[in-house]
Write a protein that holds these residues in place. Structure first.
Motif, mmCIF file in Angstrom:
data_model
loop_
_atom_site.group_PDB
_atom_site.id
_atom_site.type_symbol
_atom_site.label_atom_id
_atom_site.label_comp_id
_atom_site.label_asym_id
_atom_site.label_seq_id
_atom_site.Cartn_x
_atom_site.Cartn_y
_atom_site.Cartn_z
ATOM 1 N N PRO A 152 1.458 -4.374 -12.015
ATOM 2 C CA PRO A 152 1.994 -4.189 -10.610
ATOM 3 C C PRO A 152 1.650 -3.176 -9.553
ATOM 4 O O PRO A 152 0.896 -2.306 -9.957
ATOM 5 C CB PRO A 152 3.478 -3.797 -10.884
ATOM 6 N N GLU A 153 1.807 -3.222 -8.296
ATOM 7 C CA GLU A 153 1.374 -2.225 -7.127
ATOM 8 C C GLU A 153 2.276 -1.043 -7.419
ATOM 9 O O GLU A 153 3.495 -1.238 -7.940
ATOM 10 C CB GLU A 153 1.668 -2.748 -5.933
ATOM 11 N N GLN A 154 1.671 0.213 -7.264
ATOM 12 C CA GLN A 154 2.291 1.356 -7.632
ATOM 13 C C GLN A 154 2.109 2.403 -6.512
ATOM 14 O O GLN A 154 0.971 2.354 -5.954
ATOM 15 C CB GLN A 154 2.235 1.795 -8.876
ATOM 16 N N LYS A 155 2.932 3.312 -6.543
ATOM 17 C CA LYS A 155 2.578 4.551 -5.871
ATOM 18 C C LYS A 155 2.061 5.771 -6.548
ATOM 19 O O LYS A 155 2.885 6.066 -7.518
ATOM 20 C CB LYS A 155 4.014 4.990 -5.117
ATOM 21 N N PHE A 156 1.049 6.252 -6.265
ATOM 22 C CA PHE A 156 0.108 7.165 -6.942
ATOM 23 C C PHE A 156 0.461 8.717 -6.503
ATOM 24 O O PHE A 156 0.974 8.570 -5.412
ATOM 25 C CB PHE A 156 -1.296 6.858 -7.156
ATOM 26 N N GLU A 157 0.251 9.604 -7.111
ATOM 27 C CA GLU A 157 0.795 10.875 -6.743
ATOM 28 C C GLU A 157 -0.300 11.376 -5.557
ATOM 29 O O GLU A 157 0.238 12.212 -4.648
ATOM 30 C CB GLU A 157 0.513 11.990 -7.894
ATOM 31 N N ARG B 255 0.801 -1.265 0.000
ATOM 32 C CA ARG B 255 -0.156 0.007 0.038
ATOM 33 C C ARG B 255 0.902 1.307 0.203
ATOM 34 O O ARG B 255 0.799 2.119 1.101
ATOM 35 C CB ARG B 255 -0.784 -0.058 1.265
ATOM 36 N N PRO B 256 1.635 1.451 -1.182
ATOM 37 C CA PRO B 256 2.772 2.500 -1.072
ATOM 38 C C PRO B 256 2.073 3.995 -1.029
ATOM 39 O O PRO B 256 2.666 4.923 -0.379
ATOM 40 C CB PRO B 256 3.431 2.393 -2.354
ATOM 41 N N THR B 257 0.656 4.011 -1.646
ATOM 42 C CA THR B 257 0.010 5.321 -1.675
ATOM 43 C C THR B 257 -0.313 5.958 -0.270
ATOM 44 O O THR B 257 0.096 7.153 -0.175
ATOM 45 C CB THR B 257 -0.756 5.444 -2.778
ATOM 46 N N VAL B 258 -0.780 4.958 0.331
ATOM 47 C CA VAL B 258 -1.284 5.540 1.522
ATOM 48 C C VAL B 258 -0.105 5.151 2.943
ATOM 49 O O VAL B 258 -0.534 5.918 3.932
ATOM 50 C CB VAL B 258 -2.589 4.810 2.092
ATOM 51 N N ASP B 259 0.723 4.696 2.526
ATOM 52 C CA ASP B 259 1.994 4.706 3.503
ATOM 53 C C ASP B 259 1.760 4.283 4.655
ATOM 54 O O ASP B 259 1.812 5.164 5.731
ATOM 55 C CB ASP B 259 2.648 6.039 3.293
ATOM 56 N N ASN B 260 0.926 3.174 5.195
ATOM 57 C CA ASN B 260 0.909 2.863 6.297
ATOM 58 C C ASN B 260 1.374 1.546 6.804
ATOM 59 O O ASN B 260 0.634 0.616 7.473
ATOM 60 C CB ASN B 260 -1.058 2.759 6.408
ATOM 61 N N GLY B 261 2.536 1.495 6.706
ATOM 62 C CA GLY B 261 3.233 0.204 7.110
ATOM 63 C C GLY B 261 4.001 -0.441 6.043
ATOM 64 O O GLY B 261 3.847 -0.278 4.883
ATOM 65 N N ILE C 125 -7.812 6.174 -6.452
ATOM 66 C CA ILE C 125 -9.099 5.954 -6.335
ATOM 67 C C ILE C 125 -9.579 5.809 -7.769
ATOM 68 O O ILE C 125 -10.423 4.895 -8.436
ATOM 69 C CB ILE C 125 -10.115 7.087 -5.870
ATOM 70 N N ALA C 126 -9.226 6.673 -8.840
ATOM 71 C CA ALA C 126 -9.364 6.655 -10.138
ATOM 72 C C ALA C 126 -8.835 5.265 -10.748
ATOM 73 O O ALA C 126 -9.556 4.774 -11.723
ATOM 74 C CB ALA C 126 -8.867 7.686 -11.148
ATOM 75 N N GLN C 127 -7.596 4.923 -10.323
ATOM 76 C CA GLN C 127 -7.052 3.874 -10.668
ATOM 77 C C GLN C 127 -7.681 2.349 -10.368
ATOM 78 O O GLN C 127 -8.013 1.571 -11.010
ATOM 79 C CB GLN C 127 -5.683 3.361 -10.548
ATOM 80 N N LEU C 128 -8.219 2.441 -9.110
ATOM 81 C CA LEU C 128 -9.147 1.414 -8.488
ATOM 82 C C LEU C 128 -10.248 1.129 -9.326
ATOM 83 O O LEU C 128 -10.976 -0.001 -9.539
ATOM 84 C CB LEU C 128 -9.441 1.797 -6.986
ATOM 85 N N GLN C 129 -10.919 2.186 -9.648
ATOM 86 C CA GLN C 129 -12.085 2.157 -10.454
ATOM 87 C C GLN C 129 -11.975 1.715 -11.761
ATOM 88 O O GLN C 129 -12.626 0.904 -12.167
ATOM 89 C CB GLN C 129 -12.838 3.577 -10.575
ATOM 90 N N ARG C 130 -10.871 2.004 -12.648
ATOM 91 C CA ARG C 130 -10.506 1.204 -13.564
ATOM 92 C C ARG C 130 -10.305 -0.200 -13.572
ATOM 93 O O ARG C 130 -10.794 -1.036 -14.452
ATOM 94 C CB ARG C 130 -9.294 2.036 -14.172
ATOM 95 N N ASP C 131 -9.472 -0.651 -12.549
ATOM 96 C CA ASP C 131 -9.113 -1.976 -12.236
ATOM 97 C C ASP C 131 -10.647 -2.670 -11.944
ATOM 98 O O ASP C 131 -10.854 -3.648 -12.674
ATOM 99 C CB ASP C 131 -8.249 -2.062 -11.158
#
Length: 307
Positions: free
Chosen positions: A280-285, A243-249, A291-297
């Motif tokens: 792949p898992e990625q870090k978003f800006e 979960r690199p975008t939310v940076d929670n561990g 959220i936009a990528q999750l909706q596309r996925d």
């Protein structure tokens, strides 16, 4: 099929047997098992599979952790479907590891009434695995065991094996791994407490804790999966990673958003079957981009699994 353990102490009828780890019980294994059944029918004998409850390397190397395709309960369930007469769960011990191939074949003949032994195309046994098929044939003649060389299942020039499937899953190629397995690779376990971030983003997830800690977890990234919850099958979007975008561990998680499911699965059993690797898992800006990528996925997965 009757499972035979050290405690069973049942007299076994004369049989045709094969031996192996049968990790994954994939199409190559099932091809081998069918050869055992065929040879047994031709001789009027029972068909027997011999396997080990633990990986032999775990006995020899205490710190070794296998990456199973199937842990023992899963392997037994799959073997049960193969319609052999016996499955012998033979404990692999240090003493057993020191037996020569001849002594091991003698054990099979005396203890388990093995009259014919089908040898997998690449299988070796005995101390240091230093002997080969010609040696097994010679020992078989001395002991009264017919030795039969099994054919491999080759598809487009590729021999189907557990190591091949394991490598494909490590690369994220779930679709090809499934083709060789003959079923969809899966993880099962309990839903445990997570960080609750998905719910805040509008994509609530179930955080899966696999029941088998030694089972291979595929390559990190996003997958289309089927999720089985409360007796029903759902399309799912699964993420393996950090979960690199939310940076929670930094702890790796296995989280699945179950499309169309409403309810609380905390502490419930869950099974996820891998269908296809998406990205792949990625870090978003930022969160909005995530959220936009999750909706596309989600839209991609709904369309993919519908097809």
């Amino acid at each position: 099929m009757r499972f035979i353990t050290e405690e069973s102490r049942l007299p076994l009828l004369p049989c045709v047997a094969t031996i192996g780890c049968f990790d994954g019980v994939h199409r190559g294994h099932r091809y081998l098992i069918e050869q055992v059944r065929r040879e047994a029918r031709a001789r009027g004998l029972q068909s027997t599979l011999i396997t080990f409850p633990v990986h032999p390397r775990q006995v020899m190397q205490s710190d070794y952790r296998p990456q199973w395709l199937t842990c023992l309960p899963q392997k037994k369930d799959l073997l049960q479907q193969e319609d052999a007469d016996y499955c012998i769960l033979l404990p692999f011990t240090h003493k057993l590891s020191l037996l020569s191939a001849r002594r091991f074949m003698e054990l099979l003949h005396v203890r388990f009434n093995v009259q014919a032994l089908v040898i997998g195309y690449d299988h070796r046994f005995g101390h240091n695995r230093s002997e080969g098929f010609d040696d097994y044939c010679r020992y078989g003649k001395e002991l009264g065991i017919e030795v039969i060389h099994a054919q491999a299942l080759v598809e487009n020039g590729v021999s189907i094996s557990s190591s091949l499937i394991r490598n494909l899953l490590k690369q994220g190629d779930a679709a090809r791994a499934n083709r060789y397995l003959g079923y969809r690779y899966y993880l099962d376990g309990k839903v445990v407490s997570g960080y609750q971030v998905g719910r805040k983003l509008g994509f609530p997830t179930a955080n899966l804790q696999p029941s088998c800690t030694d089972k291979l977890v595929p390559k990190e990234g996003v997958y289309a999966v089927y999720a089985y919850a409360e007796g029903k099958r759902y399309a799912g979007m699964l993420n393996i990673g950090h979960r690199p975008t939310v940076d929670n561990g930094t702890e790796r998680s296995i989280e699945v958003h179950i499309i169309g499911f409403e309810g609380n699965l905390y502490q419930h059993s869950l099974r996820v079957e891998f269908v296809q690797y998406l990205r792949p898992e990625q870090k978003f800006e930022g969160i909005e981009a995530l959220i936009a990528q999750l909706q596309r996925d989600k839209e991609t997965i709904a369309r993919l699994l519908k097809e």
